[in-house]
Design a protein around this motif. Sequence first.
Motif, PDB file in Angstrom:
ATOM      1  N   GLU A 129       0.832  -1.212   0.000  1.00 13.72           N
ATOM      2  CA  GLU A 129       0.000   0.000   0.000  1.00 13.72           C
ATOM      3  C   GLU A 129       0.862   1.255   0.000  1.00 13.72           C
ATOM      4  O   GLU A 129       0.569   2.232  -0.701  1.00 13.72           O
ATOM      5  CB  GLU A 129      -0.930  -0.003   1.206  1.00 13.72           C
ATOM      6  CG  GLU A 129      -2.015  -1.056   1.150  1.00 13.72           C
ATOM      7  CD  GLU A 129      -2.799  -1.175   2.450  1.00 13.72           C
ATOM      8  OE1 GLU A 129      -2.526  -0.389   3.388  1.00 13.72           O
ATOM      9  OE2 GLU A 129      -3.671  -2.049   2.525  1.00 13.72           O
ATOM     10  N   GLU A 130       1.943   1.252   0.785  1.00 17.75           N
ATOM     11  CA  GLU A 130       2.834   2.413   0.822  1.00 17.75           C
ATOM     12  C   GLU A 130       3.514   2.630  -0.521  1.00 17.75           C
ATOM     13  O   GLU A 130       3.685   3.773  -0.959  1.00 17.75           O
ATOM     14  CB  GLU A 130       3.865   2.235   1.927  1.00 17.75           C
ATOM     15  CG  GLU A 130       3.280   2.347   3.322  1.00 17.75           C
ATOM     16  CD  GLU A 130       4.299   2.077   4.422  1.00 17.75           C
ATOM     17  OE1 GLU A 130       5.449   1.708   4.107  1.00 17.75           O
ATOM     18  OE2 GLU A 130       3.938   2.237   5.597  1.00 17.75           O
ATOM     19  N   ILE A 131       3.907   1.555  -1.195  1.00 12.20           N
ATOM     20  CA  ILE A 131       4.527   1.688  -2.517  1.00 12.20           C
ATOM     21  C   ILE A 131       3.526   2.268  -3.507  1.00 12.20           C
ATOM     22  O   ILE A 131       3.875   3.131  -4.325  1.00 12.20           O
ATOM     23  CB  ILE A 131       5.073   0.325  -2.992  1.00 12.20           C
ATOM     24  CG1 ILE A 131       6.315  -0.035  -2.178  1.00 12.20           C
ATOM     25  CG2 ILE A 131       5.400   0.349  -4.479  1.00 12.20           C
ATOM     26  CD1 ILE A 131       6.851  -1.422  -2.446  1.00 12.20           C
ATOM     27  N   ALA A 132       2.278   1.828  -3.435  1.00 12.94           N
ATOM     28  CA  ALA A 132       1.249   2.386  -4.325  1.00 12.94           C
ATOM     29  C   ALA A 132       1.060   3.880  -4.063  1.00 12.94           C
ATOM     30  O   ALA A 132       0.921   4.672  -5.001  1.00 12.94           O
ATOM     31  CB  ALA A 132      -0.060   1.628  -4.131  1.00 12.94           C
ATOM     32  N   ASP A 133       1.065   4.276  -2.777  1.00  6.88           N
ATOM     33  CA  ASP A 133       0.946   5.701  -2.437  1.00  6.88           C
ATOM     34  C   ASP A 133       2.127   6.499  -2.980  1.00  6.88           C
ATOM     35  O   ASP A 133       1.958   7.601  -3.506  1.00  6.88           O
ATOM     36  CB  ASP A 133       0.842   5.887  -0.924  1.00  6.88           C
ATOM     37  CG  ASP A 133      -0.459   5.339  -0.357  1.00  6.88           C
ATOM     38  OD1 ASP A 133      -1.407   5.111  -1.139  1.00  6.88           O
ATOM     39  OD2 ASP A 133      -0.515   5.144   0.874  1.00  6.88           O
ATOM     40  N   LEU A 134       3.347   5.945  -2.852  1.00  7.93           N
ATOM     41  CA  LEU A 134       4.528   6.639  -3.365  1.00  7.93           C
ATOM     42  C   LEU A 134       4.480   6.775  -4.884  1.00  7.93           C
ATOM     43  O   LEU A 134       4.853   7.819  -5.423  1.00  7.93           O
ATOM     44  CB  LEU A 134       5.798   5.899  -2.943  1.00  7.93           C
ATOM     45  CG  LEU A 134       6.182   6.020  -1.477  1.00  7.93           C
ATOM     46  CD1 LEU A 134       7.365   5.114  -1.156  1.00  7.93           C
ATOM     47  CD2 LEU A 134       6.522   7.457  -1.139  1.00  7.93           C
ATOM     48  N   ARG A 135       4.031   5.739  -5.560  1.00 14.62           N
ATOM     49  CA  ARG A 135       3.909   5.824  -7.019  1.00 14.62           C
ATOM     50  C   ARG A 135       2.923   6.915  -7.409  1.00 14.62           C
ATOM     51  O   ARG A 135       3.153   7.660  -8.361  1.00 14.62           O
ATOM     52  CB  ARG A 135       3.465   4.486  -7.592  1.00 14.62           C
ATOM     53  CG  ARG A 135       4.561   3.474  -7.641  1.00 14.62           C
ATOM     54  CD  ARG A 135       4.109   2.206  -8.317  1.00 14.62           C
ATOM     55  NE  ARG A 135       5.230   1.279  -8.401  1.00 14.62           N
ATOM     56  CZ  ARG A 135       5.121   0.018  -8.697  1.00 14.62           C
ATOM     57  NH1 ARG A 135       3.942  -0.492  -8.973  1.00 14.62           N
ATOM     58  NH2 ARG A 135       6.178  -0.749  -8.747  1.00 14.62           N
ATOM     59  N   ALA A 136       1.822   7.016  -6.676  1.00 13.96           N
ATOM     60  CA  ALA A 136       0.838   8.056  -6.968  1.00 13.96           C
ATOM     61  C   ALA A 136       1.436   9.439  -6.733  1.00 13.96           C
ATOM     62  O   ALA A 136       1.205  10.361  -7.519  1.00 13.96           O
ATOM     63  CB  ALA A 136      -0.409   7.851  -6.111  1.00 13.96           C
ATOM     64  N   LEU A 137       2.218   9.606  -5.656  1.00 16.48           N
ATOM     65  CA  LEU A 137       2.861  10.894  -5.387  1.00 16.48           C
ATOM     66  C   LEU A 137       3.837  11.275  -6.494  1.00 16.48           C
ATOM     67  O   LEU A 137       3.880  12.429  -6.932  1.00 16.48           O
ATOM     68  CB  LEU A 137       3.597  10.845  -4.048  1.00 16.48           C
ATOM     69  CG  LEU A 137       2.746  11.006  -2.800  1.00 16.48           C
ATOM     70  CD1 LEU A 137       3.583  10.757  -1.554  1.00 16.48           C
ATOM     71  CD2 LEU A 137       2.135  12.393  -2.753  1.00 16.48           C
ATOM     72  N   VAL A 138       4.630  10.314  -6.935  1.00 21.26           N
ATOM     73  CA  VAL A 138       5.589  10.586  -8.011  1.00 21.26           C
ATOM     74  C   VAL A 138       4.856  10.963  -9.288  1.00 21.26           C
ATOM     75  O   VAL A 138       5.227  11.916  -9.981  1.00 21.26           O
ATOM     76  CB  VAL A 138       6.518   9.371  -8.228  1.00 21.26           C
ATOM     77  CG1 VAL A 138       7.335   9.515  -9.502  1.00 21.26           C
ATOM     78  CG2 VAL A 138       7.445   9.200  -7.036  1.00 21.26           C
ATOM     79  N   ALA A 139       3.798  10.226  -9.613  1.00 19.78           N
ATOM     80  CA  ALA A 139       3.029  10.542 -10.822  1.00 19.78           C
ATOM     81  C   ALA A 139       2.403  11.933 -10.724  1.00 19.78           C
ATOM     82  O   ALA A 139       2.431  12.699 -11.688  1.00 19.78           O
ATOM     83  CB  ALA A 139       1.957   9.481 -11.045  1.00 19.78           C
ATOM     84  N   ASP A 140       1.851  12.274  -9.561  1.00 19.26           N
ATOM     85  CA  ASP A 140       1.273  13.607  -9.371  1.00 19.26           C
ATOM     86  C   ASP A 140       2.339  14.687  -9.501  1.00 19.26           C
ATOM     87  O   ASP A 140       2.093  15.735 -10.092  1.00 19.26           O
ATOM     88  CB  ASP A 140       0.599  13.720  -8.002  1.00 19.26           C
ATOM     89  CG  ASP A 140      -0.673  12.892  -7.908  1.00 19.26           C
ATOM     90  OD1 ASP A 140      -1.195  12.485  -8.970  1.00 19.26           O
ATOM     91  OD2 ASP A 140      -1.137  12.656  -6.776  1.00 19.26           O
ATOM     92  N   GLY A 141       3.520  14.429  -8.957  1.00 23.59           N
ATOM     93  CA  GLY A 141       4.609  15.392  -9.056  1.00 23.59           C
ATOM     94  C   GLY A 141       5.065  15.604 -10.479  1.00 23.59           C
ATOM     95  O   GLY A 141       5.354  16.725 -10.896  1.00 23.59           O
ATOM     96  N   LEU A 142       5.107  14.526 -11.258  1.00 25.81           N
ATOM     97  CA  LEU A 142       5.501  14.659 -12.661  1.00 25.81           C
ATOM     98  C   LEU A 142       4.466  15.438 -13.453  1.00 25.81           C
ATOM     99  O   LEU A 142       4.793  16.298 -14.250  1.00 25.81           O
ATOM    100  CB  LEU A 142       5.700  13.277 -13.287  1.00 25.81           C
ATOM    101  CG  LEU A 142       6.946  12.513 -12.855  1.00 25.81           C
ATOM    102  CD1 LEU A 142       6.948  11.123 -13.469  1.00 25.81           C
ATOM    103  CD2 LEU A 142       8.204  13.257 -13.261  1.00 25.81           C
TER     104      LEU A 142
END
Length: 177
Positions: A66-79
């Motif tokens: 779940e934490e990895i999924a959250d981090l991926r979402a943060l990175v995608a939002d940042g990009l």
Amino acid sequence: MPTYVAVFALVLAYVALVAAYVALRTLAKLRRATTIIARGTRGPDGQLSLVELTERNSERTEVIAEEIADLRALVADGLHAGRGKPAEAKQGALENLALVRYDAFGEMSGRLSFSLALLDGKGDGVTISAIASASDTRVYAKGVAGGKGEHELTPEEQQAVSSALARRRPLLGRKAS
């Protein structure tokens, strides 16, 4: 005939005795294995059985997923957010580059020498030049601040800096040619 029946019964009893012995040995091995699994382990979680440890690790794995999924979402939002943000959001990012190839010496051909300008949005960065001769290649790096070299730039380096500054488009936004 009664003798044959008695001998047959004796053989059958012997086979049953051997089968019971094999079954008891198998049961003893199985009990030892299950006590090892249920007894617990050494270390900080020594009181927990192997089954309980497996359940705990499974729960931890789910949390990490779940934490990895959250981090991926943060990175995608940042990009996605970084593409539409003002220039100060990308301060210091490599945005402009240009490459100038040339023949540094008359005896060499094929434009093996080059000057590369790597600059951010304010024109700060570096030029990297490689001068190829017949016997060796020398590499030089010079700092650039505000589009001007911190040391005197060669005409090819200045051309690379000018060309990089003239583009003024983000590197990620350029289409490959």
